[in-house]
Design a protein around this motif. Structure first.
Motif, mmCIF file in Angstrom:
data_model
loop_
_atom_site.group_PDB
_atom_site.id
_atom_site.type_symbol
_atom_site.label_atom_id
_atom_site.label_comp_id
_atom_site.label_asym_id
_atom_site.label_seq_id
_atom_site.Cartn_x
_atom_site.Cartn_y
_atom_site.Cartn_z
ATOM 1 N N ASP A 231 0.844 -1.182 0.008
ATOM 2 C CA ASP A 231 0.023 -0.068 -0.083
ATOM 3 C C ASP A 231 0.845 1.296 0.169
ATOM 4 N N GLN A 232 2.256 1.030 0.396
ATOM 5 C CA GLN A 232 2.670 2.310 0.665
ATOM 6 C C GLN A 232 4.275 2.115 0.123
ATOM 7 N N PRO A 233 4.554 2.260 -0.964
ATOM 8 C CA PRO A 233 5.719 1.588 -1.814
ATOM 9 C C PRO A 233 6.906 2.536 -1.344
ATOM 10 N N THR A 234 6.746 3.534 -0.491
ATOM 11 C CA THR A 234 7.820 4.465 -0.035
ATOM 12 C C THR A 234 8.594 3.637 1.162
ATOM 13 N N VAL A 235 8.016 2.595 1.590
ATOM 14 C CA VAL A 235 8.395 1.983 2.672
ATOM 15 C C VAL A 235 9.546 1.094 2.090
ATOM 16 N N ALA A 236 10.917 1.081 2.590
ATOM 17 C CA ALA A 236 11.952 0.324 1.959
ATOM 18 C C ALA A 236 11.692 -1.059 2.062
ATOM 19 N N PRO A 237 12.481 -1.584 1.132
ATOM 20 C CA PRO A 237 11.986 -3.120 1.237
ATOM 21 C C PRO A 237 12.967 -3.754 2.280
ATOM 22 N N VAL A 238 12.601 -5.003 2.697
ATOM 23 C CA VAL A 238 13.317 -5.581 3.973
ATOM 24 C C VAL A 238 14.345 -6.822 3.279
ATOM 25 N N ARG A 239 15.787 -6.585 3.705
ATOM 26 C CA ARG A 239 16.617 -7.473 3.172
ATOM 27 C C ARG A 239 17.369 -7.968 4.454
ATOM 28 N N LEU A 240 17.464 -9.305 4.481
ATOM 29 C CA LEU A 240 18.217 -9.820 5.574
ATOM 30 C C LEU A 240 19.622 -9.475 5.527
ATOM 31 N N SER A 241 20.153 -9.334 4.531
ATOM 32 C CA SER A 241 21.614 -8.683 4.258
ATOM 33 C C SER A 241 21.693 -7.120 4.939
ATOM 34 N N ASP A 242 20.675 -6.519 5.381
ATOM 35 C CA ASP A 242 20.959 -5.284 6.315
ATOM 36 C C ASP A 242 21.010 -5.631 7.723
ATOM 37 N N TYR A 243 21.282 -7.033 8.110
ATOM 38 C CA TYR A 243 21.046 -7.103 9.475
ATOM 39 C C TYR A 243 22.380 -8.185 9.764
ATOM 40 N N HIS A 244 23.201 -7.774 10.709
ATOM 41 C CA HIS A 244 24.242 -8.737 11.252
ATOM 42 C C HIS A 244 23.561 -9.626 12.101
ATOM 43 N N ILE A 245 23.763 -11.217 11.839
ATOM 44 C CA ILE A 245 23.034 -12.056 12.679
ATOM 45 C C ILE A 245 24.331 -13.093 13.238
ATOM 46 N N GLU A 246 24.181 -13.095 14.482
ATOM 47 C CA GLU A 246 25.149 -13.917 14.925
ATOM 48 C C GLU A 246 24.423 -15.106 15.993
ATOM 49 N N GLN A 247 24.831 -15.787 16.231
ATOM 50 C CA GLN A 247 24.321 -17.162 16.875
ATOM 51 C C GLN A 247 25.375 -17.029 18.252
ATOM 52 N N GLN A 248 24.556 -17.166 19.455
ATOM 53 C CA GLN A 248 25.268 -17.292 20.860
ATOM 54 C C GLN A 248 24.592 -18.340 21.450
ATOM 55 N N ARG A 249 25.248 -18.677 22.603
ATOM 56 C CA ARG A 249 24.378 -19.281 23.697
ATOM 57 C C ARG A 249 23.444 -18.862 24.329
ATOM 58 N N GLY A 250 22.310 -19.406 24.651
ATOM 59 C CA GLY A 250 21.135 -18.926 25.112
ATOM 60 C C GLY A 250 21.122 -18.847 26.673
ATOM 61 N N GLY A 251 19.827 -18.253 27.143
ATOM 62 C CA GLY A 251 19.663 -18.180 28.502
ATOM 63 C C GLY A 251 18.471 -18.787 28.809
ATOM 64 N N ALA A 252 17.943 -18.485 30.003
ATOM 65 C CA ALA A 252 16.589 -18.980 30.492
ATOM 66 C C ALA A 252 15.536 -18.092 30.145
#
Length: 365
Positions: A231-252
């Motif tokens: 509905d609003q093409p001015t909203v930028a497309p979402v690209r996973l390459s725009d995010y630094h994704i790192e896996q770590q040990r989890g918590g509770a």
């Protein structure tokens, strides 16, 4: 011959006094309550309403007697480690392979997924009609409304539920609501299939918590933004390459914390995700709200338009991603859309977010 009964009598007297000693001296203060329950305060005695006071005090004492938290700590570990069962089965369900699920204390969520609390077609239609009225009101003020449902973990990971609590093959409450909404012009964002596809390569929910994890949150935000872009093409497309994704040990998470198992049961995986600078929002204000119990949060960002986001606890993680796609964003934790707030904020986009188990609340949103 007289020593044994005297020793038993002394021991019995000490056991009777221990709760009062603990309340007076705080002997078990290191054991705090983690059961996610509202602790009642000491009731006031208002003469002549003595009977009411006795009833209230009985409830208060059962929830606050000395050593209660320490005893629950020991009981919880014994029942889980020795029997493999949940010490609070109405609040937390112990699943398979280290998975925990929210129990029936929360809007009968287990019964909902077992098909024991169906949503009638009439109820779904009333919800849809109410939301259509909301949509029309917002359209008159230049805002577009989006309804966003955050799925329960029971929906995305049903395979780890206990065998005796498996989901019903019949259409779910959300299916019934979606069918009613599909007959309207409402912008309805259902991300169940998106999350199921994402879980093939990534874990998208916490195993020990009621919420989705950071990766699931990012996938949910991307699906919402992609729908808004239609509905609003001015909203930028979402690209996973725009995010630094790192896996770590989890918590509770909150579920194992309720059972006092937070030191023993932890998530094997945690995602640390950080957006690139041009997709990062900046928090500008934190507004206390005593009536709601949670503050509202304001952001500025590199995008366009003004976002008003009204949601529940699932919206907390979404604040890390959505503000990077709007010029201004305002997040409110509430079960109501305040017309005065809409007039004040003048949003171009309004998102109502609610978790799947609470979709009945949409009837009065």
């Amino acid at each position: 011959m007289n020593l044994r009964p005297r020793l038993l009598a002394f021991t019995f007297a000490v056991l009777l006094l221990l709760p009062m000693l603990d309340q007076a001296l705080g002997l078990s203060i290191r054991f705090s309550s983690t059961e996610n329950r509202q602790v009642q305060g000491m009731p006031a005695l208002n003469f002549p309403h003595v009977r009411s006071f006795v009833h209230q005090f009985d409830r208060y004492y059962k929830e606050n007697f000395g050593w209660r938290n320490a005893l629950f700590y020991a009981y919880s570990r014994w029942k889980f480690n020795m029997l493999g069962l949940s010490p609070l089965p109405e609040k937390v369900v112990v699943g398979k392979n280290g998975w925990f699920y929210l129990g029936n204390s929360y809007n009968k969520v287990i019964d909902q997924h077992r098909g024991l609390q169906p949503l009638s077609a009439d109820s779904a239609r009333r919800i849809a009609d109410h939301l259509i009225n909301r949509q029309q009101e917002l359209a008159q003020q230049g805002a577009q409304l989006y309804i966003f449902i955050a799925p329960d973990s029971h929906t995305i990971y049903p395979e780890y539920l206990p065998d005796h609590l498996q989901q019903s093959p019949a259409p779910s409450r959300l299916d019934i609501l979606k069918e009613a909404i599909n007959k309207t012009t409402l912008r309805f964002v259902d991300i169940r299939d998106t999350l199921r596809a994402a879980k093939r390569n990534h874990v998208v929910y916490y195993q020990t918590d009621t919420h989705w994890n950071e990766y699931g949150t990012l996938i949910g935000c991307a699906a919402l933004l992609n729908r808004i872009r239609l509905d609003q093409p001015t909203v930028a497309p979402v690209r996973l390459s725009d995010y630094h994704i790192e896996q770590q040990r989890g918590g509770a998470g909150d579920l194992t914390t309720m059972l006092t198992l937070q030191d023993e049961q932890k998530d094997p995986l945690y995602y640390y995700i950080k957006p690139v600078p041009n997709r990062m929002g900046r928090q500008t204000a934190l507004i206390p709200n005593e009536a709601l119990g949670f503050p509202s949060t304001r952001f500025t960002g590199p995008g366009s338009g003004r976002l008003l986001f009204v949601g529940d606890s699932f919206s907390h993680g979404m604040m890390g991603y959505l503000p990077g796609y709007f010029r201004e964003s305002y997040f409110v934790r509430s079960n109501q859309l305040d017309p005065i707030l809409v007039k004040t904020e003048r949003p171009t986009v309004v998102v109502i977010e609610i978790v799947e188990r609470n979709i009945n609340k949409l009837a009065t949103f």
